[in-house]
Scaffold this motif. Structure first.
Motif, PDB file in Angstrom:
ATOM      1  N   ALA A 216       0.879  -1.166   0.000  1.00 43.40           N
ATOM      2  CA  ALA A 216       0.000   0.000   0.000  1.00 43.40           C
ATOM      3  C   ALA A 216       0.913   1.211   0.000  1.00 43.40           C
ATOM      4  O   ALA A 216       1.739   1.371   0.904  1.00 43.40           O
ATOM      5  N   CYS A 217       0.785   2.032  -1.010  1.00 47.18           N
ATOM      6  CA  CYS A 217       1.706   3.160  -1.191  1.00 47.18           C
ATOM      7  C   CYS A 217       0.953   4.484  -1.093  1.00 47.18           C
ATOM      8  O   CYS A 217      -0.185   4.593  -1.556  1.00 47.18           O
ATOM      9  N   ALA A 218       1.602   5.478  -0.495  1.00 47.93           N
ATOM     10  CA  ALA A 218       1.031   6.821  -0.385  1.00 47.93           C
ATOM     11  C   ALA A 218       2.125   7.830  -0.664  1.00 47.93           C
ATOM     12  O   ALA A 218       3.297   7.586  -0.359  1.00 47.93           O
ATOM     13  N   GLY A 219       1.756   8.966  -1.258  1.00 43.44           N
ATOM     14  CA  GLY A 219       2.790   9.939  -1.559  1.00 43.44           C
ATOM     15  C   GLY A 219       2.266  11.226  -2.153  1.00 43.44           C
ATOM     16  O   GLY A 219       1.052  11.495  -2.173  1.00 43.44           O
ATOM     17  N   PHE A 220       3.223  12.025  -2.648  1.00 47.31           N
ATOM     18  CA  PHE A 220       2.915  13.310  -3.296  1.00 47.31           C
ATOM     19  C   PHE A 220       3.597  13.349  -4.654  1.00 47.31           C
ATOM     20  O   PHE A 220       4.741  12.917  -4.809  1.00 47.31           O
ATOM     21  N   TYR A 235      -2.445   4.072  -3.430  1.00 50.71           N
ATOM     22  CA  TYR A 235      -2.925   2.881  -4.132  1.00 50.71           C
ATOM     23  C   TYR A 235      -2.531   1.632  -3.366  1.00 50.71           C
ATOM     24  O   TYR A 235      -1.614   1.650  -2.530  1.00 50.71           O
ATOM     25  N   THR A 236      -3.241   0.548  -3.649  1.00 52.01           N
ATOM     26  CA  THR A 236      -2.915  -0.774  -3.125  1.00 52.01           C
ATOM     27  C   THR A 236      -2.573  -1.660  -4.306  1.00 52.01           C
ATOM     28  O   THR A 236      -3.254  -1.623  -5.345  1.00 52.01           O
ATOM     29  N   TYR A 237      -1.490  -2.424  -4.172  1.00 54.73           N
ATOM     30  CA  TYR A 237      -1.050  -3.322  -5.240  1.00 54.73           C
ATOM     31  C   TYR A 237      -0.871  -4.728  -4.672  1.00 54.73           C
ATOM     32  O   TYR A 237      -0.266  -4.879  -3.609  1.00 54.73           O
ATOM     33  N   GLY A 260      -5.420   5.839 -12.326  1.00 52.25           N
ATOM     34  CA  GLY A 260      -5.729   4.529 -11.760  1.00 52.25           C
ATOM     35  C   GLY A 260      -5.391   4.417 -10.287  1.00 52.25           C
ATOM     36  O   GLY A 260      -5.011   3.348  -9.802  1.00 52.25           O
ATOM     37  N   GLU A 261      -5.535   5.518  -9.551  1.00 50.43           N
ATOM     38  CA  GLU A 261      -5.216   5.572  -8.126  1.00 50.43           C
ATOM     39  C   GLU A 261      -6.163   6.550  -7.460  1.00 50.43           C
ATOM     40  O   GLU A 261      -6.855   7.318  -8.127  1.00 50.43           O
TER      41      GLU A 261
END
Length: 303
Positions: A216-220, A235-237, A260-261
């Motif tokens: 699970a990734c989060a960012g700017f 997003y979750t991959y 797609g996020e």
């Protein structure tokens, strides 16, 4: 008091309209790819390309120390004085200006300064993860550089970095540091479920080596031509079925079919009463949605 608070937050989170600085962004992106490729070439591979990113400092970004032919050195990208500083443990320092000039000129200057310090590195001299890669030595297309916009970008990164670190601290499982990917040009933190994934057949080397774990990734991200606005993303991959229909917070956020996020527009954050709270609500609600649909262990998050 609320109005005063919003003014202060907008000063801390400055405007960063993609259309106003896209030319500077593109030049800075190519210059940072050159710096990043030195780190890629001189560090041992780590799963999910963890050896690749740059890290934030008080003045910009850094490779952290590396070694080449017996020379231990670090490359610092200074977005206050607008220069790339190559420093060795012997105390030698070389500076390469970040200014309005073709990427080809920056590349030649940068490589010459590495050589002068006895640093020799081989890497593929073509940018990665862009739609129109031009070899660095031939790139006379990207030459714009306005220091004010580059510095604004850095100021946004410095604020986002602290909120991402707070988000990271809530996770009990394996998690990446908060780091800057020079290929995709985003600041990110990744949480891992602990389960392996088989990458889709036929994907390239970057996806094959980076897409073998459930994350699970989060960012700017400052935006690009396809999505021309800065935003926080998550997003979750692999992508869980139905995640795009999940309700998330705050109300300004939602699923973006363009990328797609999930995306939370930066302008909605910077004008909110509390940018920190808005970002954390976004990161946590998108993580919860993906983790629930993906059957992640609930105990991984400290409540």
């Amino acid at each position: 008091m609320k109005t005063e608070g919003r003014v202060i937050s907008q000063e801390s989170w400055p405007e960063l309209p993609y259309s106003e600085w896209k030319d500077t962004l593109d030049t800075l992106h190519m210059n940072l790819q050159i710096v990043g490729k030195v780190r890629l070439a001189l560090t041992p591979f780590e799963p999910q390309w963890a050896n690749v990113p740059l890290y934030l400092t008080l003045r910009g970004l850094t490779t952290t120390p590396m070694k080449s032919a017996g020379v231990i050195f670090e490359i610092q990208v200074d977005l206050i004085d607008h220069q790339v500083v190559i420093a060795t443990v012997q105390g030698e320092t070389r500076r390469v200006a970040l200014t309005a000039r073709p990427v080809a000129d920056f590349y030649a200057d940068f490589m010459a300064n590495l050589s002068a310090l006895g640093i020799h590195v081989d890497f593929r001299p073509i940018p990665d993860e862009v739609s129109d890669p031009i070899p660095f030595a031939e790139d006379t297309v990207h030459s714009a550089y306005e220091p004010e916009w580059a510095n604004r970008f850095w100021r946004v990164l410095s604020q986002a970095d602290l909120v991402l670190k707070e988000h990271r601290a809530r996770f009990r499982g394996r998690t990446s540091p908060v780091h800057f990917f020079w290929g995709t040009f985003d600041l990110a933190n990744t949480r891992y479920s602990g389960r392996a994934v088989t990458p889709p057949a036929g994907v390239g080397r970057i996806e094959r080596l980076g897409g073998d774990a459930e994350v699970a990734c989060a960012g700017f991200w400052p935006g690009n031509a396809r999505y021309p606005r800065p935003a926080f993303y998550a997003y979750t991959y692999p992508k869980p079925d139905g995640i795009e229909k999940q309700s998330i917070e705050p109300s300004e956020a939602g699923w973006s079919s363009e990328i797609g996020e999930f995306a939370l527009p930066y302008d909605d954050v910077r004008t909110s009463a509390s940018p920190r709270e808005a970002i954390l609500r976004f990161f946590e609600s998108t993580y919860d949605a993906g983790a629930r649909l993906g059957n992640w262990d609930p105990s991984l998050v400290a409540r």
